[in-house]
Design an enzyme around this catalytic site. Sequence first.
Site, PDB file in Angstrom:
ATOM      1  N   THR A  47       3.775  -2.748  -6.343  1.00 27.90           N
ATOM      2  CA  THR A  47       4.371  -1.689  -6.876  1.00 27.90           C
ATOM      3  C   THR A  47       4.078  -0.707  -6.041  1.00 27.90           C
ATOM      4  O   THR A  47       3.270  -0.291  -5.351  1.00 27.90           O
ATOM      5  CB  THR A  47       3.656  -1.401  -8.188  1.00 27.90           C
ATOM      6  OG1 THR A  47       3.624  -2.634  -9.174  1.00 27.90           O
ATOM      7  CG2 THR A  47       4.166  -0.260  -8.922  1.00 27.90           C
ATOM      8  N   GLY A  48       5.192   0.234  -6.335  1.00 26.38           N
ATOM      9  CA  GLY A  48       5.115   1.867  -5.398  1.00 26.38           C
ATOM     10  C   GLY A  48       6.315   1.771  -4.510  1.00 26.38           C
ATOM     11  O   GLY A  48       7.260   1.117  -4.178  1.00 26.38           O
ATOM     12  N   SER A  49       6.322   3.070  -4.099  1.00 27.22           N
ATOM     13  CA  SER A  49       7.680   3.575  -2.990  1.00 27.22           C
ATOM     14  C   SER A  49       8.001   2.758  -1.886  1.00 27.22           C
ATOM     15  O   SER A  49       8.936   2.348  -1.359  1.00 27.22           O
ATOM     16  CB  SER A  49       7.316   4.948  -2.661  1.00 27.22           C
ATOM     17  OG  SER A  49       6.115   4.996  -1.871  1.00 27.22           O
ATOM     18  N   THR A  50       6.862   2.139  -1.021  1.00 26.66           N
ATOM     19  CA  THR A  50       6.887   1.271  -0.011  1.00 26.66           C
ATOM     20  C   THR A  50       7.491  -0.092  -0.506  1.00 26.66           C
ATOM     21  O   THR A  50       8.070  -0.324   0.412  1.00 26.66           O
ATOM     22  CB  THR A  50       5.559   1.269   0.742  1.00 26.66           C
ATOM     23  OG1 THR A  50       5.075   2.517   1.163  1.00 26.66           O
ATOM     24  CG2 THR A  50       5.717   0.483   2.200  1.00 26.66           C
ATOM     25  N   GLY A  85      -4.324   1.193  -6.541  1.00 27.28           N
ATOM     26  CA  GLY A  85      -4.296   1.698  -8.002  1.00 27.28           C
ATOM     27  C   GLY A  85      -3.585   2.960  -8.358  1.00 27.28           C
ATOM     28  O   GLY A  85      -3.689   3.200  -9.536  1.00 27.28           O
ATOM     29  N   ARG A  86      -3.051   3.745  -7.474  1.00 30.35           N
ATOM     30  CA  ARG A  86      -2.491   5.213  -7.718  1.00 30.35           C
ATOM     31  C   ARG A  86      -1.287   4.722  -8.805  1.00 30.35           C
ATOM     32  O   ARG A  86      -0.903   5.603  -9.421  1.00 30.35           O
ATOM     33  CB  ARG A  86      -1.994   5.825  -6.439  1.00 30.35           C
ATOM     34  CG  ARG A  86      -3.146   6.444  -5.773  1.00 30.35           C
ATOM     35  CD  ARG A  86      -4.192   7.245  -6.689  1.00 30.35           C
ATOM     36  NE  ARG A  86      -3.466   8.383  -7.527  1.00 30.35           N
ATOM     37  CZ  ARG A  86      -4.431   8.793  -8.320  1.00 30.35           C
ATOM     38  NH1 ARG A  86      -5.362   8.301  -8.992  1.00 30.35           N
ATOM     39  NH2 ARG A  86      -3.581   9.856  -9.074  1.00 30.35           N
ATOM     40  N   GLU A 127      -1.536  -6.702  -9.824  1.00 22.79           N
ATOM     41  CA  GLU A 127      -1.466  -6.890  -8.356  1.00 22.79           C
ATOM     42  C   GLU A 127      -2.550  -7.681  -7.999  1.00 22.79           C
ATOM     43  O   GLU A 127      -2.229  -8.804  -6.920  1.00 22.79           O
ATOM     44  CB  GLU A 127      -1.524  -5.372  -7.664  1.00 22.79           C
ATOM     45  CG  GLU A 127      -0.144  -4.585  -8.044  1.00 22.79           C
ATOM     46  CD  GLU A 127      -0.575  -3.251  -7.468  1.00 22.79           C
ATOM     47  OE1 GLU A 127       0.569  -2.418  -7.215  1.00 22.79           O
ATOM     48  OE2 GLU A 127      -1.664  -2.774  -7.164  1.00 22.79           O
ATOM     49  N   LYS A 150      -2.642   5.910   5.372  1.00 21.88           N
ATOM     50  CA  LYS A 150      -3.287   5.346   4.642  1.00 21.88           C
ATOM     51  C   LYS A 150      -4.222   4.321   5.350  1.00 21.88           C
ATOM     52  O   LYS A 150      -5.340   3.726   4.677  1.00 21.88           O
ATOM     53  CB  LYS A 150      -2.295   4.189   3.818  1.00 21.88           C
ATOM     54  CG  LYS A 150      -1.242   4.652   2.957  1.00 21.88           C
ATOM     55  CD  LYS A 150      -1.501   5.844   1.880  1.00 21.88           C
ATOM     56  CE  LYS A 150      -0.651   6.313   1.406  1.00 21.88           C
ATOM     57  NZ  LYS A 150       0.727   5.641   0.967  1.00 21.88           N
TER      58      LYS A 150
END
Length: 236
Positions: A33-36, A100-101, A108, A126
Site C-alpha cells: 500500500t502507498g504512493s510508491t 505502517g504509515r 502487508e 527512507k
Amino acid sequence: MEGLDQAKLNAAVKACEFLKSNFNFIGIIGLGTGSTIKKFINVCKDLLENKIIVPSSFDTAIYLVNMGYSNIRDPITARSVDVYIDGADEVSEKLDMVKGRGGAFLREKSIALRAKTRVYVIDHSKFTGKPYLYLKPIPIEVIPAALPVVLDGVKSLGNVEAVLRMDSSKDGPVVTDNGNFIIDLRFTSPILEPAVMHERIKRIHGVVETGIFPSFLVDYVVVGYPDKTVLLQRGA
C-alpha cells in the site's frame, strides 16, 4: 518534492525491470500500500495484467479496480504468493524496516510471510544506512477493547511515548481495514535489535501486530534516487 517523486518513479521502474528479468515463475503477485506502490502499478502494467494480484488493503484494491484490473484475489484465499512488492517508511543498513504509515501493515506482513520472494521499493529518504532503527515511530495495531491494557503495557518498553493515531478526516481514532486502532510508539533511543523489540511488543495483551519488519522478511530493496537506483539484497 519533485526529486522524491522522481526517485519513487525510478525505483518503481527498476523494480519492474528486475522482476521481469529475474523471475519467470510469477503467477501470483502480492501488492502493498502507498504512493510508491501506485507508481509501480502504473509502470508495470505488462507484468501485472496476466497475473493474479493479492492487494494488502482496500486502498490498493480500489486503485487496481479503477485501473481496470479484475484479476484480484482476497488475501484470505491466497495460500501462497510468488512475489510480494511493497514500500517502506524506514530501512536500515541491515534491511530491518518500519512500515505502517498507511495503516495496512498487518495485512502487508501477512502477505509477506507467505511470499516466496519479497521486494521493497523506496525512495532514498527512507534508507538511513544506519545499523538500527531510529527515524520513524513504530506503529502497532491493537484491539480497541484492549486499548487501556496496551497503553499500560508499553510502559515496560522503556523510553517510549505511545500516541493513539487520530483520523484527520473524522472525529476519533484511525480504524484499520481490520477494525482495529493504531498506536504509534515514539522511542527516544535507537532500536538496536528490531526483531527482539517486535517480540517484546507482541507479548503485550491486545497487540495484534507491529510495524517492525525484521530483515528475514526482506529479500531485495530497490532504492530510488533522482538520477539512479540501487538494488540491495539481504545477505549480500
